[in-house]
Design a protein around this motif. Structure first.
Motif, PDB file in Angstrom:
ATOM      1  N   VAL A 273      55.171  21.480  45.597  1.00  0.00           N
ATOM      2  CA  VAL A 273      54.693  22.852  45.828  1.00  0.00           C
ATOM      3  C   VAL A 273      53.605  22.885  46.894  1.00  0.00           C
ATOM      4  O   VAL A 273      53.580  23.771  47.748  1.00  0.00           O
ATOM      5  N   GLN A 274      52.710  21.916  46.877  1.00  0.00           N
ATOM      6  CA  GLN A 274      51.669  21.857  47.908  1.00  0.00           C
ATOM      7  C   GLN A 274      52.302  21.675  49.290  1.00  0.00           C
ATOM      8  O   GLN A 274      51.904  22.323  50.262  1.00  0.00           O
ATOM      9  N   LEU A 275      53.296  20.821  49.382  1.00  0.00           N
ATOM     10  CA  LEU A 275      53.923  20.539  50.673  1.00  0.00           C
ATOM     11  C   LEU A 275      54.849  21.658  51.141  1.00  0.00           C
ATOM     12  O   LEU A 275      55.236  21.705  52.307  1.00  0.00           O
ATOM     13  N   ASP A 276      55.203  22.573  50.215  1.00  0.00           N
ATOM     14  CA  ASP A 276      56.096  23.676  50.576  1.00  0.00           C
ATOM     15  C   ASP A 276      55.374  25.018  50.487  1.00  0.00           C
ATOM     16  O   ASP A 276      55.982  26.051  50.190  1.00  0.00           O
ATOM     17  N   SER A 277      54.060  25.006  50.745  1.00  0.00           N
ATOM     18  CA  SER A 277      53.256  26.228  50.852  1.00  0.00           C
ATOM     19  C   SER A 277      53.397  27.143  49.650  1.00  0.00           C
ATOM     20  O   SER A 277      53.529  28.367  49.786  1.00  0.00           O
ATOM     21  N   GLY A 278      53.366  26.559  48.452  1.00  0.00           N
ATOM     22  CA  GLY A 278      53.334  27.366  47.244  1.00  0.00           C
ATOM     23  C   GLY A 278      54.661  27.799  46.695  1.00  0.00           C
ATOM     24  O   GLY A 278      54.713  28.502  45.674  1.00  0.00           O
ATOM     25  N   ARG A 279      55.776  27.417  47.323  1.00  0.00           N
ATOM     26  CA  ARG A 279      57.090  27.826  46.832  1.00  0.00           C
ATOM     27  C   ARG A 279      57.529  26.959  45.658  1.00  0.00           C
ATOM     28  O   ARG A 279      57.389  25.744  45.685  1.00  0.00           O
ATOM     29  N   VAL A 280      58.064  27.616  44.642  1.00  0.00           N
ATOM     30  CA  VAL A 280      58.651  26.935  43.498  1.00  0.00           C
ATOM     31  C   VAL A 280      60.149  27.225  43.505  1.00  0.00           C
ATOM     32  O   VAL A 280      60.553  28.385  43.570  1.00  0.00           O
ATOM     33  N   ALA A 281      60.944  26.189  43.444  1.00  0.00           N
ATOM     34  CA  ALA A 281      62.401  26.364  43.509  1.00  0.00           C
ATOM     35  C   ALA A 281      62.876  27.293  42.398  1.00  0.00           C
ATOM     36  O   ALA A 281      62.552  27.099  41.224  1.00  0.00           O
ATOM     37  N   GLY A 282      63.627  28.322  42.777  1.00  0.00           N
ATOM     38  CA  GLY A 282      64.209  29.240  41.806  1.00  0.00           C
ATOM     39  C   GLY A 282      63.225  30.171  41.154  1.00  0.00           C
ATOM     40  O   GLY A 282      63.525  30.784  40.126  1.00  0.00           O
ATOM     41  N   ALA A 283      62.033  30.292  41.725  1.00  0.00           N
ATOM     42  CA  ALA A 283      61.008  31.154  41.120  1.00  0.00           C
ATOM     43  C   ALA A 283      60.170  31.775  42.218  1.00  0.00           C
ATOM     44  O   ALA A 283      60.333  31.489  43.413  1.00  0.00           O
ATOM     45  N   ASP A 284      59.255  32.664  41.822  1.00  0.00           N
ATOM     46  CA  ASP A 284      58.354  33.286  42.779  1.00  0.00           C
ATOM     47  C   ASP A 284      57.353  32.268  43.301  1.00  0.00           C
ATOM     48  O   ASP A 284      57.084  31.238  42.666  1.00  0.00           O
ATOM     49  N   ARG A 285      56.795  32.574  44.455  1.00  0.00           N
ATOM     50  CA  ARG A 285      55.726  31.733  44.994  1.00  0.00           C
ATOM     51  C   ARG A 285      54.536  31.700  44.035  1.00  0.00           C
ATOM     52  O   ARG A 285      54.202  32.705  43.410  1.00  0.00           O
ATOM     53  N   VAL A 286      53.892  30.565  43.975  1.00  0.00           N
ATOM     54  CA  VAL A 286      52.632  30.466  43.242  1.00  0.00           C
ATOM     55  C   VAL A 286      51.474  30.875  44.147  1.00  0.00           C
ATOM     56  O   VAL A 286      50.505  31.494  43.706  1.00  0.00           O
ATOM     57  N   PHE A 287      51.568  30.517  45.416  1.00  0.00           N
ATOM     58  CA  PHE A 287      50.591  30.935  46.417  1.00  0.00           C
ATOM     59  C   PHE A 287      51.280  30.940  47.777  1.00  0.00           C
ATOM     60  O   PHE A 287      52.411  30.457  47.919  1.00  0.00           O
ATOM     61  N   SER A 288      50.586  31.488  48.763  1.00  0.00           N
ATOM     62  CA  SER A 288      51.210  31.684  50.073  1.00  0.00           C
ATOM     63  C   SER A 288      50.853  30.569  51.056  1.00  0.00           C
ATOM     64  O   SER A 288      49.953  29.754  50.809  1.00  0.00           O
ATOM     65  N   ALA A 289      51.556  30.606  52.190  1.00  0.00           N
ATOM     66  CA  ALA A 289      51.251  29.655  53.259  1.00  0.00           C
ATOM     67  C   ALA A 289      49.828  29.845  53.765  1.00  0.00           C
ATOM     68  O   ALA A 289      49.191  28.891  54.230  1.00  0.00           O
ATOM     69  N   GLY A 290      49.317  31.068  53.683  1.00  0.00           N
ATOM     70  CA  GLY A 290      47.934  31.317  54.102  1.00  0.00           C
ATOM     71  C   GLY A 290      46.934  30.547  53.261  1.00  0.00           C
ATOM     72  O   GLY A 290      45.937  30.031  53.780  1.00  0.00           O
ATOM     73  N   THR A 291      47.188  30.452  51.972  1.00  0.00           N
ATOM     74  CA  THR A 291      46.311  29.662  51.106  1.00  0.00           C
ATOM     75  C   THR A 291      46.406  28.186  51.449  1.00  0.00           C
ATOM     76  O   THR A 291      45.391  27.471  51.472  1.00  0.00           O
ATOM     77  N   THR A 292      47.614  27.713  51.730  1.00  0.00           N
ATOM     78  CA  THR A 292      47.765  26.313  52.148  1.00  0.00           C
ATOM     79  C   THR A 292      46.915  26.022  53.377  1.00  0.00           C
ATOM     80  O   THR A 292      46.230  24.992  53.442  1.00  0.00           O
ATOM     81  N   ARG A 293      46.951  26.915  54.357  1.00  0.00           N
ATOM     82  CA  ARG A 293      46.147  26.702  55.576  1.00  0.00           C
ATOM     83  C   ARG A 293      44.674  26.633  55.233  1.00  0.00           C
ATOM     84  O   ARG A 293      43.928  25.815  55.814  1.00  0.00           O
ATOM     85  N   GLN A 294      44.206  27.472  54.323  1.00  0.00           N
ATOM     86  CA  GLN A 294      42.801  27.427  53.921  1.00  0.00           C
ATOM     87  C   GLN A 294      42.465  26.095  53.251  1.00  0.00           C
ATOM     88  O   GLN A 294      41.456  25.452  53.574  1.00  0.00           O
ATOM     89  N   LEU A 295      43.302  25.669  52.315  1.00  0.00           N
ATOM     90  CA  LEU A 295      43.046  24.427  51.586  1.00  0.00           C
ATOM     91  C   LEU A 295      43.013  23.230  52.519  1.00  0.00           C
ATOM     92  O   LEU A 295      42.207  22.307  52.327  1.00  0.00           O
ATOM     93  N   TRP A 296      43.871  23.230  53.530  1.00  0.00           N
ATOM     94  CA  TRP A 296      44.062  22.048  54.377  1.00  0.00           C
ATOM     95  C   TRP A 296      43.282  22.112  55.687  1.00  0.00           C
ATOM     96  O   TRP A 296      43.497  21.275  56.561  1.00  0.00           O
ATOM     97  N   THR A 297      42.396  23.066  55.836  1.00  0.00           N
ATOM     98  CA  THR A 297      41.591  23.158  57.058  1.00  0.00           C
ATOM     99  C   THR A 297      40.227  22.515  56.827  1.00  0.00           C
ATOM    100  O   THR A 297      39.500  22.921  55.922  1.00  0.00           O
TER     101      THR A 297
END
Length: 524
Positions: A273-297
């Protein structure tokens, strides 16, 4: 005796490091040549009873298994569902939880902490006004390394709110936002922000918004889970020369900085999920790509030293702390990573986003070089790098560090003036001393001499042995602490005892025993 026990341990670890047929099949799928043998050699070399190893690649689990045993002296093996304390790898979950609340519109990364917690105070009023939610996570507040940890390390009776209220009494080591210094205490403030804006405890929010949606069914969000029966790895450490089980740190007030217990299988879900910007297979996103950018900056630059001899490929060119993660390079690739350490548990999480590669290594012995050796071996395979004998390199590093510690301790002992005597009789040092952020520390005269007891920490009970002048050596009765200290008493102008200062007796003492931050004043 110790030599025989060590040989018995090595024989046991070597026998049980052999993985199951399922693990061997997973290794073949992972394509990491001779990984089983490498892990077995690592466990044997560094006397680690058990380890859980996870590899994900391109959104798929390629390895999630265990090696070795859950408890030394017993045959029950570690498997993909064995729980380990992941310690400070929890910080990324706390940061992710804040990111979800930002997406929910309930807070802002650069919102002031006092706008969510009006009662919150730092030492400096200006810092109090300016400190943001982002600042809580990135180790640039001005606090020193591990400052304030002694409030809850080792385990104490203090609450989360009390921990954060005590921050106002911690005098900063540097100016605001001028330097990196790793701390835990502000992550507890982050937990209270989550609780204030969500209406849920940190534990309930992380469980309902992250753990459950990801299907991490064996993961627990509290340190108390280490005390549960079942498929749980027992923590171990070297105590006075022998690797043995140790009591886990089970206090729950500090869960947000290091309380999660997880497994190889569940960490695979987290990494994907971390490597796929919050996407969970077959379900809604847990968080967005924008949050990933914040976490990894990177936010706070971190010092970069020279890689130790024999470990030169570890040399970083850049390194900074983001939101719950360290961002650095490894062999020319961006790596998002963190480590975790608790009594008896140490771990590493590492991701190479450009390759969609994620690795987690969880161990049940305080030997960080073990998880480093395994992680580096896996990284090198996927980066097609020249093989390095990491086990030998880290073994040599340990030997050099042990030598430095021994030399420092010998130098301290050699400088001791054994002919000196205290300024006063022992009874004059007895009394109750208090520190503004910790509270009371009692010193009493017992049958065998002076004794010390920290009021909030039951295990900080020890005996004072005269060292020199008005300095005493503090020997804790609980030898699992491995945190003996010096206490030096200060006299007032009238010759009475006015206060005392403390410091660790050896460089081997964990930084969370921040005795040096205490300013003990004697109560009338």
């Amino acid at each position: 005796m110790l030599a025989r026990r060590r040989l018995a341990l090595l024989a046991l670890v070597g026998l049980l490091a052999v993985p199951s047929q399922e693990a061997q099949a997973q290794e073949a799928a992972a394509g990491v040549p001779e990984l089983d043998a490498w892990v077995g050699r690592t466990l044997e070399t560094f006397e680690v009873p058990g380890v859980a190893v996870t590899i994900v690649k391109d959104g798929e689990v390629v390895l999630a298994t265990g090696y070795g045993v859950r408890r030394i002296g017993e045959a029950t093996p570690v498997d993909e569902r064995t729980r380990f304390g992941i310690a400070s790898n929890t910080k990324a979950f706390t940061a992710t939880a804040l990111g979800i609340l930002v997406e929910d519109g309930k807070l802002e990364w650069d919102g002031r902490v006092i706008d969510y917690l009006p009662w919150f105070r730092m030492w400096d009023p200006w810092v109090t006004r300016e400190l943001t939610v982002r600042d809580l996570l990135v180790h640039r507040s001005g606090l020193g390394l591990g400052q304030g940890d002694l409030l809850y390390w080792p385990e104490s009776d203090i609450s989360r709110r009390e921990i954060v209220e005590a921050v106002r009494h911690l005098e900063p080591a540097t100016s605001f936002r001028s330097a990196y210094a790793y701390d835990n205490i502000l992550y507890h403030a982050a937990a209270l922000v989550i609780e204030e804006v969500s209406g849920q405890t940190w534990e309930d929010f992380v469980d309902s918004r992250i753990i459950e949606p990801l299907g991490m069914s064996d993961t627990r969000v509290t340190r108390a889970a280490t005390l549960e029966e079942g498929n749980v790895a027992t923590p171990h450490a070297r105590i006075e020369g022998e690797v043995r089980p140790v009591q886990p740190l089970a206090a729950t007030a500090t869960n947000a900085a290091g309380g999660i217990n997880s497994t190889a299988a569940d960490m695979a879900k987290w990494l994907i999920v971390q490597l796929d910007s919050g996407r969970v297979a077959g379900a809604d996103r847990v968080f967005s790509a924008g949050t990933t950018r914040q976490l990894w900056t990177p936010v706070t630059p971190m010092p970069i030293g020279r890689a130790p001899a024999g470990l030169e490929p570890l040399q970083a060119q850049f390194q900074g702390y983001g939101l719950g993660f360290v961002i650095r390079d490894y062999r020319g690739h961006k790596m998002v990573t963190h480590t975790g350490g608790l009594p008896g548990y140490v771990s590493r999480v590492a991701m190479i986003p450009g390759l969609k590669l994620g690795i987690a290594v969880l161990t049940n012995q305080e030997m960080g070089v073990a998880f480093e050796s395994i992680t580096a071996r896996i990284l090198d395979h996927y980066l097609d790098a020249e093989p390095v004998d990491w086990i030998t390199g880290f073994s040599d590093l340990m030997a050099r560090r042990d030598s430095v510690v021994a030399a420092t301790e010998q130098s301290t002992a050699a400088e001791r003036d054994t002919a000196s005597r205290p300024s006063l009789n022992l009874a004059a040092f007895a009394g109750t001393y208090t520190d503004a952020w910790y509270g009371d520390v009692m010193i009493a005269e017992g049958a065998g001499g002076l004794e010390i007891q920290f009021s909030r920490t039951e295990s900080l009970l020890g005996d004072l042995e005269h060292w020199q002048y008005d300095t005493f050596f503090v020997r804790w009765r609980d030898r699992e602490l491995r945190a003996d200290a010096f206490i030096t008493f200060e006299l007032a102008t009238d010759g009475s005892v006015a206060g005392a200062r403390m410091k660790a007796a050896s460089p081997s003492v964990d930084f969370s025993y921040d005795f040096h931050d205490l300013d003990l004043r004697r109560k009338p």
